[in-house]
Scaffold this motif. Structure first.
Motif, mmCIF file in Angstrom:
data_model
loop_
_atom_site.group_PDB
_atom_site.id
_atom_site.type_symbol
_atom_site.label_atom_id
_atom_site.label_comp_id
_atom_site.label_asym_id
_atom_site.label_seq_id
_atom_site.Cartn_x
_atom_site.Cartn_y
_atom_site.Cartn_z
ATOM 1 N N GLY A 26 1.379 -1.700 -0.624
ATOM 2 C CA GLY A 26 0.193 0.077 -0.244
ATOM 3 C C GLY A 26 1.267 1.098 0.470
ATOM 4 O O GLY A 26 2.427 1.088 -0.591
ATOM 5 N N ILE A 27 0.439 2.203 0.497
ATOM 6 C CA ILE A 27 1.351 3.682 0.600
ATOM 7 C C ILE A 27 0.800 3.684 1.968
ATOM 8 O O ILE A 27 -0.149 3.495 2.761
ATOM 9 C CB ILE A 27 0.780 4.555 -0.484
ATOM 10 N N GLY A 28 1.829 4.512 2.673
ATOM 11 C CA GLY A 28 1.948 5.602 3.761
ATOM 12 C C GLY A 28 0.648 6.145 3.977
ATOM 13 O O GLY A 28 0.206 6.624 3.177
ATOM 14 N N GLY A 29 -0.149 5.537 4.875
ATOM 15 C CA GLY A 29 -0.937 6.430 5.628
ATOM 16 C C GLY A 29 -2.518 5.219 5.325
ATOM 17 O O GLY A 29 -3.095 5.751 6.270
ATOM 18 N N GLN A 30 -1.630 4.233 5.267
ATOM 19 C CA GLN A 30 -3.020 3.428 4.729
ATOM 20 C C GLN A 30 -2.883 2.364 5.623
ATOM 21 O O GLN A 30 -3.663 2.128 6.370
ATOM 22 C CB GLN A 30 -3.170 2.912 3.684
ATOM 23 N N GLY A 31 -2.077 2.279 7.211
ATOM 24 C CA GLY A 31 -2.048 1.289 7.726
ATOM 25 C C GLY A 31 -1.780 -0.332 7.302
ATOM 26 O O GLY A 31 -1.910 -1.109 8.115
ATOM 27 N N VAL A 90 -3.742 -6.045 -0.914
ATOM 28 C CA VAL A 90 -3.355 -4.773 -1.206
ATOM 29 C C VAL A 90 -4.445 -3.955 -1.521
ATOM 30 O O VAL A 90 -5.426 -3.847 -1.849
ATOM 31 C CB VAL A 90 -3.140 -5.918 -3.671
ATOM 32 N N MET A 91 -3.733 -2.886 -0.794
ATOM 33 C CA MET A 91 -3.895 -1.690 -0.114
ATOM 34 C C MET A 91 -4.240 -0.644 -1.518
ATOM 35 O O MET A 91 -4.858 0.402 -1.380
ATOM 36 C CB MET A 91 -3.954 -1.093 0.957
ATOM 37 N N HIS A 92 -3.832 -0.665 -2.067
ATOM 38 C CA HIS A 92 -3.331 0.586 -3.271
ATOM 39 C C HIS A 92 -1.941 -0.352 -4.459
ATOM 40 O O HIS A 92 -1.695 -1.334 -4.043
ATOM 41 C CB HIS A 92 -2.363 1.545 -2.567
ATOM 42 N N HIS A 93 -2.512 0.294 -6.037
ATOM 43 C CA HIS A 93 -1.376 0.000 -6.592
ATOM 44 C C HIS A 93 -0.754 -0.421 -6.582
ATOM 45 O O HIS A 93 0.443 -0.126 -7.723
ATOM 46 C CB HIS A 93 -2.159 0.239 -7.895
ATOM 47 N N GLU A 94 0.222 1.405 -5.669
ATOM 48 C CA GLU A 94 1.022 1.711 -7.051
ATOM 49 C C GLU A 94 2.101 1.175 -6.392
ATOM 50 O O GLU A 94 3.232 1.119 -7.421
ATOM 51 C CB GLU A 94 0.967 3.309 -5.996
ATOM 52 N N HIS A 95 2.479 0.472 -6.157
ATOM 53 C CA HIS A 95 3.716 -0.478 -5.523
ATOM 54 C C HIS A 95 3.037 -1.932 -5.781
ATOM 55 O O HIS A 95 4.444 -2.936 -5.548
ATOM 56 C CB HIS A 95 3.802 -0.166 -4.519
ATOM 57 N N VAL A 115 -10.382 1.634 -4.144
ATOM 58 C CA VAL A 115 -8.840 2.554 -4.327
ATOM 59 C C VAL A 115 -7.792 1.260 -5.534
ATOM 60 O O VAL A 115 -7.695 2.261 -6.125
ATOM 61 C CB VAL A 115 -8.233 2.062 -3.405
ATOM 62 N N VAL A 116 -8.034 0.398 -5.766
ATOM 63 C CA VAL A 116 -6.927 -0.609 -6.484
ATOM 64 C C VAL A 116 -7.589 -0.008 -8.011
ATOM 65 O O VAL A 116 -8.468 -0.725 -7.983
ATOM 66 C CB VAL A 116 -6.658 -1.569 -5.827
ATOM 67 N N ALA A 147 -9.348 0.387 6.497
ATOM 68 C CA ALA A 147 -9.613 -0.197 5.867
ATOM 69 C C ALA A 147 -8.906 -1.192 5.986
ATOM 70 O O ALA A 147 -9.308 -2.220 5.391
ATOM 71 C CB ALA A 147 -9.622 1.036 4.882
ATOM 72 N N GLN A 148 -7.597 -1.332 6.777
ATOM 73 C CA GLN A 148 -6.853 -2.389 6.555
ATOM 74 C C GLN A 148 -7.361 -3.486 6.992
ATOM 75 O O GLN A 148 -7.015 -4.595 7.245
ATOM 76 C CB GLN A 148 -5.916 -1.948 6.543
#
Lengths: 209, 363
Positions: A26-31, A90-95, A115-116, A147-148
């Motif tokens: 995920g990205i920082g801040g998403q827990g 997978v909380m975010h697609h960025e990474h 989000v993803v 959310a996580q």
């Protein structure tokens, strides 16, 4: 010179019912780190062996936030950054690009579908994707930053990789005292996730689950 | 006993206290800082002392003072801090004072510093390189025993990955009592009392005429003790599937964990790959490396530096088999020794390439 041998990590001997590897991204801040620690603590409470390594960018929000968690019934000998895994959160697609190819055949991906990007999904068609509108659900519960925990609850409902009791206890214990007011809403987020499914992909032999 | 999830650096600190370490001094530097913090948190309850020193120079000075007074003592840093400690480490060796020095390294650029040292004189330090919490506990206890047995500083090598990987360990609130002070250590008896003892890098006795030390005799004793220590420590290595291996990987510490995963994966796919993991970096397990290389097509040294341990591997193999280096990896923006190139996937590719290149060779 013979042609390069075709090789897939799907043949890993570590694909063992004694050992379950879970990738978090995920990205920082998403827990993401909190979720991985919470699951790791719950596994220790269940009496299993644990190894957890984190990789995150040096920024408060938005940098990469990844965790590599191994839960096993025997002592773990594993590199900190895993080469292949049984499941991913997978909380975010960025990474997530590095994560998808690591999932083994028949693996499991729990995706924060609020989000993803729908274009970001496993490369292997045999990986089962469980879409969870986690940010929407957590927002409805009054805490978008939980959310996580919805996803974590769903992972535990689907797999039983840790016991529900241990998960609830470790989620409460993971918070510092100045966050004590978040324990109740975090519990509701976990419950929402755990209510989404029954045991569909048992992580362990049922006798030991 | 309870099982706790702890960061690797806390597992290191826990192992030191369990091994009877009761004096610790250091100066913060990533990834050593957390070890110092956990020692500071734990030692007072055990009746021990932890000092956040003004610098690494003072830290090692305090530690060899504490060891000379009979305590099980340790210090540590990253390689940068150990650079500052080199003079004291060699002087302590000459004085016959044993303690443990942790090198929570960034990457593996400190292999030569750890195994050769940068101090003066004819000294060596045993070097242990554990992986995983069980071996960390075992080898840290062994490091203190070696420091006592040989009255010599002993280096334990870790790295950023070890310090920051969370693991489950068994621990209890109390630690075993420390061993009693050895008879040679200083006990406060003053000169002229007939009970005074002398601990000095220049000698353990004054000459009978009282005009100073007999340096020649002392250095001779030091050299003999060092030769005895070299012969008295059994080199250790873990062998993984080396029997009929075409490619033998040599790797220590965290790099060996990657190599271990790759060996198991490639063996499962029918490739003849093995691993030798040196556990003692000094004395180097020359015999184990030589035996594993026998019959192999190539030896690949996988290390997170530009090529250091490869020299010891070459000295072990003595030209019998080609030795290649898998090294020179980039580091991430933290510069803490985390390399984005160090992955199971990349090492798998490198080993498959070596297998291809050597597939036509007669064996």
């Amino acid at each position: 010179m013979v042609p390069r041998t075709v090789f897939s990590l799907a043949g890993s001997m570590y694909h063992s019912p004694m050992r379950r590897e879970i990738l978090f991204t995920g990205i920082g801040g998403q827990g993401v780190q909190l979720a991985a620690r919470t699951l790791a603590e719950a596994a220790v409470a269940d009496g299993r062996r644990v190894q957890l390594f984190a990789s995150y960018g040096g920024m408060m929000r938005g940098g990469n936030s990844d965790s590599f968690l191994t839960i096993a019934e025997d002592p773990i000998k594993s590199p900190p950054v895993l080469g292949s895994a049984w499941a991913a959160v997978v909380m975010h697609h960025e990474h997530a690009g590095d994560i998808w190819p690591k999932l083994r055949e028949g693996g499991l991906a729990l995706v924060n579908s609020s989000v993803v990007d729908p274009a970001s999904r496993p490369t292997d068609a045999s990986v089962e994707v469980i879409e969870i509108p986690a940010l929407d659900l957590a927002t409805e519960l009054g805490s978008p930053i939980a959310a996580q925990l919805v996803v974590l609850g769903a992972l535990v409902a689907h797999t039983g990789v840790v016991s529900a009791d241990s998960l609830v206890a470790s989620a409460a214990a993971a918070l510092p005292s100045y966050r004590a007011d978040a324990v109740a809403v975090n519990r509701r987020a976990l419950d929402a996730g755990m209510a989404m499914s029954g045991l569909t992909h048992p992580a362990w032999e049922l006798a030991t689950a | 006993m309870t099982t706790r999830l702890v960061e690797g650096s806390e597992a290191v600190a826990d192992a030191m206290m369990r091994a009877g370490c009761r004096f610790f001094a250091g100066y913060p530097m990533t990834p050593f800082t957390e070890v110092l913090e956990h020692m500071a948190a734990g030692l007072p309850e055990l009746g021990g002392v932890c000092v956040n020193a003004e610098s690494e120079l003072e830290a090692v000075g305090m530690v060899w003072g504490a060891a000379a007074a009979g305590a099980r003592a340790a210090t540590g840093s990253t390689g940068q801090g150990l650079s500052l400690m080199q003079e004291s480490i060699s002087e302590a060796s000459m004085a016959g004072v044993g303690f443990v020095v942790l090198n929570m390294a960034r990457g593996q650029g400190d292999y030569y510093q750890a195994t050769r040292g940068g101090g003066h004189g004819d000294y060596r330090t045993p070097v242990l390189a554990p992986t995983g919490p069980a071996e960390v506990a075992e080898l840290i206890a062994e490091a203190f025993d070696l420091a006592d047995r040989w009255r010599n500083p002993v280096v334990v090598v870790g790295d950023y990955y070890m310090a920051h990987t969370w693991v489950d360990i068994e621990s209890s609130a109390d630690a075993p009592a420390p061993r009693p002070a050895p008879g040679w250590t200083l006990d406060g008896s003053s000169g002229g009392s007939g009970a005074a003892k002398l601990v000095s890098p220049l000698g353990t006795t004054k000459q009978r005429d009282g005009v100073g030390y007999d340096l020649a005799a002392h250095y001779d004793r030091c050299a003999r003790r060092r030769i005895e220590m070299t012969a008295g420590i059994t080199p250790r290595a873990e062998q993984v599937r080396t029997d009929d291996a075409q490619v033998v990987i040599v790797a220590y510490g965290t790099m060996a964990l990657y190599a271990d995963a790759v060996v198991n994966d490639l063996r499962a796919a029918g490739h003849k790959v093995g691993l030798v993991r040196p556990i003692t970096l000094w004395p180097f397990p020359e015999e184990q490396v030589r035996a594993a290389a026998e019959g192999a097509d190539v030896v690949a040294v996988y290390e997170n530096n530009a090529g250091q341990m490869i020299d010891d591997v070459r000295l072990s193999v003595l030209g019998a088999v080609p030795v290649v280096g898998l090294n020179g990896f980039s580091t991430d923006s933290s510069a803490f020794g985390i390399s984005p190139d160090v992955t199971v996937e990349n090492l798998t590719g490198s080993i498959l390439q070596l297998l291809d290149e050597h597939s036509g060779d007669p064996t």
